[in-house]
Structure formats: C-alpha cells, structure tokens
Design an enzyme around this catalytic site. Sequence first.
Site, PDB file in Angstrom:
ATOM      1  N   SER A  44      43.342  -9.035   8.574  1.00  0.00           N
ATOM      2  CA  SER A  44      42.404  -8.001   9.026  1.00  0.00           C
ATOM      3  C   SER A  44      41.443  -8.548  10.059  1.00  0.00           C
ATOM      4  O   SER A  44      41.342  -9.754  10.269  1.00  0.00           O
ATOM      5  CB  SER A  44      41.570  -7.528   7.831  1.00  0.00           C
ATOM      6  OG  SER A  44      40.843  -8.638   7.311  1.00  0.00           O
ATOM      7  N   SER A  46      38.262  -8.199   9.586  1.00  0.00           N
ATOM      8  CA  SER A  46      37.175  -8.815   8.796  1.00  0.00           C
ATOM      9  C   SER A  46      37.375 -10.314   8.703  1.00  0.00           C
ATOM     10  O   SER A  46      36.419 -11.095   8.753  1.00  0.00           O
ATOM     11  CB  SER A  46      37.147  -8.281   7.361  1.00  0.00           C
ATOM     12  OG  SER A  46      37.152  -6.909   7.304  1.00  0.00           O
ATOM     13  N   ALA A  47      38.633 -10.719   8.509  1.00  0.00           N
ATOM     14  CA  ALA A  47      38.906 -12.135   8.284  1.00  0.00           C
ATOM     15  C   ALA A  47      38.524 -12.984   9.490  1.00  0.00           C
ATOM     16  O   ALA A  47      38.360 -14.198   9.379  1.00  0.00           O
ATOM     17  CB  ALA A  47      40.382 -12.334   7.946  1.00  0.00           C
ATOM     18  N   GLN A  50      33.018 -14.118  12.523  1.00  0.00           N
ATOM     19  CA  GLN A  50      32.495 -15.490  12.560  1.00  0.00           C
ATOM     20  C   GLN A  50      31.045 -15.547  12.092  1.00  0.00           C
ATOM     21  O   GLN A  50      30.698 -16.273  11.162  1.00  0.00           O
ATOM     22  CB  GLN A  50      32.579 -16.030  13.996  1.00  0.00           C
ATOM     23  CG  GLN A  50      33.985 -16.145  14.519  1.00  0.00           C
ATOM     24  CD  GLN A  50      34.014 -16.640  15.971  1.00  0.00           C
ATOM     25  OE1 GLN A  50      32.978 -16.877  16.594  1.00  0.00           O
ATOM     26  NE2 GLN A  50      35.201 -16.804  16.504  1.00  0.00           N
ATOM     27  N   GLY A  51      30.199 -14.763  12.757  1.00  0.00           N
ATOM     28  CA  GLY A  51      28.751 -14.922  12.599  1.00  0.00           C
ATOM     29  C   GLY A  51      28.301 -14.819  11.169  1.00  0.00           C
ATOM     30  O   GLY A  51      27.731 -15.758  10.599  1.00  0.00           O
ATOM     31  N   ARG A 285      23.912  -6.711  22.468  1.00  0.00           N
ATOM     32  CA  ARG A 285      25.237  -7.116  22.936  1.00  0.00           C
ATOM     33  C   ARG A 285      25.711  -6.335  24.159  1.00  0.00           C
ATOM     34  O   ARG A 285      26.326  -6.890  25.061  1.00  0.00           O
ATOM     35  CB  ARG A 285      26.206  -6.879  21.773  1.00  0.00           C
ATOM     36  CG  ARG A 285      27.446  -7.647  21.850  1.00  0.00           C
ATOM     37  CD  ARG A 285      28.178  -7.521  20.560  1.00  0.00           C
ATOM     38  NE  ARG A 285      27.743  -8.530  19.612  1.00  0.00           N
ATOM     39  CZ  ARG A 285      28.263  -8.649  18.381  1.00  0.00           C
ATOM     40  NH1 ARG A 285      29.181  -7.805  17.983  1.00  0.00           N
ATOM     41  NH2 ARG A 285      27.853  -9.588  17.580  1.00  0.00           N
ATOM     42  N   SER A 388      28.345  -5.284  10.543  1.00  0.00           N
ATOM     43  CA  SER A 388      29.594  -4.583  10.191  1.00  0.00           C
ATOM     44  C   SER A 388      30.104  -4.962   8.808  1.00  0.00           C
ATOM     45  O   SER A 388      30.567  -4.094   8.056  1.00  0.00           O
ATOM     46  CB  SER A 388      30.681  -4.812  11.234  1.00  0.00           C
ATOM     47  OG  SER A 388      30.783  -6.163  11.543  1.00  0.00           O
ATOM     48  N   LEU A 389      30.018  -6.242   8.429  1.00  0.00           N
ATOM     49  CA  LEU A 389      30.487  -6.605   7.086  1.00  0.00           C
ATOM     50  C   LEU A 389      29.598  -5.921   6.050  1.00  0.00           C
ATOM     51  O   LEU A 389      30.078  -5.403   5.036  1.00  0.00           O
ATOM     52  CB  LEU A 389      30.459  -8.128   6.895  1.00  0.00           C
ATOM     53  CG  LEU A 389      31.471  -8.934   7.724  1.00  0.00           C
ATOM     54  CD1 LEU A 389      31.260 -10.436   7.518  1.00  0.00           C
ATOM     55  CD2 LEU A 389      32.912  -8.569   7.376  1.00  0.00           C
TER      56      LEU A 389
HETATM   57  C1  SIN Z   1      29.704 -12.870  16.333  1.00  0.00           C
HETATM   58  O1  SIN Z   1      29.764 -13.768  15.501  1.00  0.00           O
HETATM   59  O2  SIN Z   1      29.271 -12.994  17.462  1.00  0.00           O
HETATM   60  C2  SIN Z   1      30.211 -11.537  15.955  1.00  0.00           C
HETATM   61  C3  SIN Z   1      29.399 -10.998  14.883  1.00  0.00           C
HETATM   62  C4  SIN Z   1      29.570  -9.512  14.840  1.00  0.00           C
HETATM   63  O3  SIN Z   1      30.332  -8.955  15.622  1.00  0.00           O
HETATM   64  O4  SIN Z   1      28.892  -8.891  14.029  1.00  0.00           O
END
Ligand code: SIN
Length: 536
Positions: A44, A46-47, A50-51, A285, A388-389
Amino acid sequence: MSTQPIGRRLLIVGSGVSGLFAALQALALGTEVTLVTKDALGTSNSALAQGGLSAVTAQGTAAGDSVSEHVQDTLSAGAGHCAPAPVQLMCELGEEIVTRLEAYGVRFDRNADETLQLGLEAAHSRARIVHVGGDATGAGLVRTLADACRALSVSGRLRLLEHTLATEVLLDQGRVHAVRVHSAGRENTLTCDALLLATGGLGQLYAATTNPDGATADGIGLAAAAGAVLTDMEFIQFHPTLVDPQYHPEAGMISEAVRGEGAILLNDAGQRFMAEHPQAELAPRDVVARAIHAEYAEGRRVFLDARGIERERGTGFLARRFPTISARLADSSLDMARDLIPVCPAQHYAMGGIATDRQGRTTVAGLYAAGECANTGVHGANRLASNSLLEALVFADRAVRAMAQDSAGTRVDFPELAVTELPLPNAQGPLTLPDLQALASATLAVRRDGPGLTAAIGQLQAGSPLAGDPRSHFELRNLWLTARIIAHAAAQRTGNLGAHYRTDGVGDGDAGRRTGWMLAGAERALLQNDPKGTLV
Ligand code: SIN
C-alpha cells in the site's frame, strides 16, 4: 468496546493502514469481517509513508503544543477549505491513536529517556510528528497491523483474501449487498451487509508519483460506478522533493522531515529561493512544490542540501535519523551528508475522494470509505504533512463502528452540495496508460490553465481505456474515470486555492465551496454490464 457479536457481515477492500485498522477494530466489535486486497496484505501507499503521524500527545502538551494549534495548522495548510468539525475530531484523537497503536505493538521512536522523539514538518508550528524506524513510519505501522490481521486469519477469525481484485459493487434496491471479485482468473461474489472502501490513492495517473504501482484509484472507480458522490477532486498534492527520476529513477522521495531537521533548497545558481517566504523551506507543501516548479520552468534545476545538518549534528546523524532514505540514496550512489540531491515535485496525495461524513458513510446505502480514497473534508485544499495516517486511522475506526451499528439502508446526504453529473464519454479512440499519464502530467499538474483543462476534457471524454490484461484494464478504467472528474472539477474552479493553482486563475478560489461529482446513470449502467472495465 463490546465483544458481543453484532452479527453484521463487513467487507473491507484495501490493506493500507485504514483497511488493516478497520479490520482489527471490526473484529473487536464482534462483527464478521472479510478483508480483500488486490496484492499481498499490506502492499500500500501507507507502507511508504516516511515522515510519520502527527499527534499532540501529553508530552507535546507539556512542551507547549496544543490540539488547537494542530487544528489551526491543519486549517491554514488546507487554505481555509477544510471542514472544521472533522479536523477538530481528528486532532483531538491523536494521542488516543498513538496509544492504541502502541497496544498493538507499534514502537514509536523514543529518546534515551523514553520520551517520544517528535519531528517537525512543513507548516506545523510545533514538532509533533511521531515516527517509527526514523523514516519508516508507514512500513512500521503496516507491518504491525498486518501481522495482527494475519494472526487472526490463521486462527480463523478473519477471512483474508489476498491477490483478489474487487471489480464491482453490487446493489440491490440501491443498497450495497455484494462485491464482485476476481482472483487467479476466477470471478466470485462476496455478499456483505456493509462495505468499506480503503483502497488508497491515485498516483499512477501521473508519470511522476511517490505512490506505489497499485495506487490506481480503485476505490474512486468502484464508488463512482456504484453512484457515489465524489468531492474536492481538483485538489491534488504534489510532494516537493522526489529525487529527480531523470537522473536517479530508483532513488524515491525525500521526506519533508529532512527539511524539518534543517535541509534547504537551492537552485543551480546556488540561490536559496525559498528564503523570502516566512516559513522558508517549511512553507506549506503546495507553496514549496510551486516554487520548485517555477525554477524548472525558468530552466533551473533544484537541489536539496542537507549537508549543513550533518555538519551541525555530527557525522552519521542523517544516516541514523533517516536510515531508509539514506540506504535508498546509497543504492543510487547518493549521500545526503555529502551531495546536493536533485529534486522535483511529484504527485503525492489526493485531498478529494468519495464524499463521507464523520462516520465514513457515503451517499450510497451500505457503502463506507476511509483513508486516501475518502474525502472527510479534513485536508481541505492542501493536506498538512503527516495528517494522512492519523486521518486514515481515526476515520477507519469510526467507519467500522457505524458499519456495525447502522441499520440497513443508512446513507448520508449532503444537502448543501451542488452535484454535477459527468458528461457521457464519446469513445473515439484508444487511450493507453502512458497516454493518460502524459495528459494528466501536462494538464492536471502543479500548474493548470483553462485552455489546457478544456483540451484535457476533450481528450479524456473521447478516449477509450485500452490495456493488455483484465486487471490493467480495470485499473486504467478507474484512473480514466478519476482523471475526467479531476479535469472537470479543475475547470469549474476558476480561482486558485491550495494545491489547485491555475496560471489564469481569477478570484480567491472560493474556499469552502465544495464541488460534487457523480457518473450519469447511463454511464453507470454501462459499467455495471462490464465490471472488468473493458466496455470502452
Ligand atoms: C513526508 O515524509 O514528506 C511525507 C509525509 C506526508 O506526506 O504526510
């Protein structure tokens, strides 16, 4: 939470964090659950996160953070277009979600004194991002939740169908009663009392995306074909820092958390072009993505410079804090501690999607949605990093509670929403995935304009998706339906708002005015007669 069987049969499609968490919560509620996923469990978007996960914890509060600041940051990043009530709800539930994930065994990164490590990302006024494995938060969450689901499947409590593609939502008198699926060349029908679509994003619509191959807008296609209303589809987020695939095709994305630690952006004249913005490289962003896009439009390349972080924090800091990114860069012979990293914007996230209320209910009875394919209104015109998570987990949980308890036929109406039916296509010639990606990347991109959108609509309406095998056909059909909605929605919003930016934009973009879209009945009827998506 009740453990008495409630007796409803819930079907969940998708196995990113929202699908996995929904399945676990639904089982805890005592419902019968089938989890369907088109690849291996947990494959997915989600996997790849990173942040991390944004959450105001007691520790954050003690350091001066507050839920109201998280709410404010979310509303500001969303350019005034977020729905305030779900934003408030989501931000209030951050700490509870962290606690519940820890109860499943997720181990968030902690300092030597056991306090949570809190990261900073763009447009957050405080460091409030909890993370796993430095920069492998999504993978950490998905692994833990997928292991829990697999264990329940082995013990016979969860019916798990991997490598199974959901191709059609079947309705009986306007209510969901089954889903048609394809697996290993065979077709099957799975009946249910309520269906949750948690299929993730649509990144494969674009030539450059941070999303995995499976991000083909399946939930949006399934919901649209079932007659659901979709909202805010013009708002597509572009991540500012994909390592330029022209030079390093395998190097992937560099988390905003690297800028949160102090990395800066330079053009090839050595100018720090974000310096004038009050938040510099940590501006929202959409702002950073447009600034980078503008540099490229002027013929200049752009680089991420993280070398100062290493100088300040000591040798090895970047590799320890960002192990996954560092390893991936090393595979492309790049080192953030030593090199300027060439970066460019790439499609990252869809703010819009299947319109839902705060319980994941949609306009179709028995159909629910959560995660990126849904639009709770939380992200507005531009999603705040690492929300988002959190959103996926909060609203997946609420959706399964509603699914377990709603009476048959429950649906939501959005009386204030003006819904437009998409014009019928007039198939004239084949449209392949590369054609579609080229079209979307040129016209539904960081910067759009009226003539480009008009041309895109014409080409999309006239195109007949054409791909080699049934799965590719179905995925291409979903991307094509989605592209048509994005193009119409973007053409209709003539002003600039958040991630929707038109070079010919007039006015303030009408924050708070949502546009709703649905397929015309005649098109839905055609799709229902051809669930594999081969009709056009
Ligand atoms: C990121 O680590 O830059 C992405 C984090 C995100 O899209 O919420």
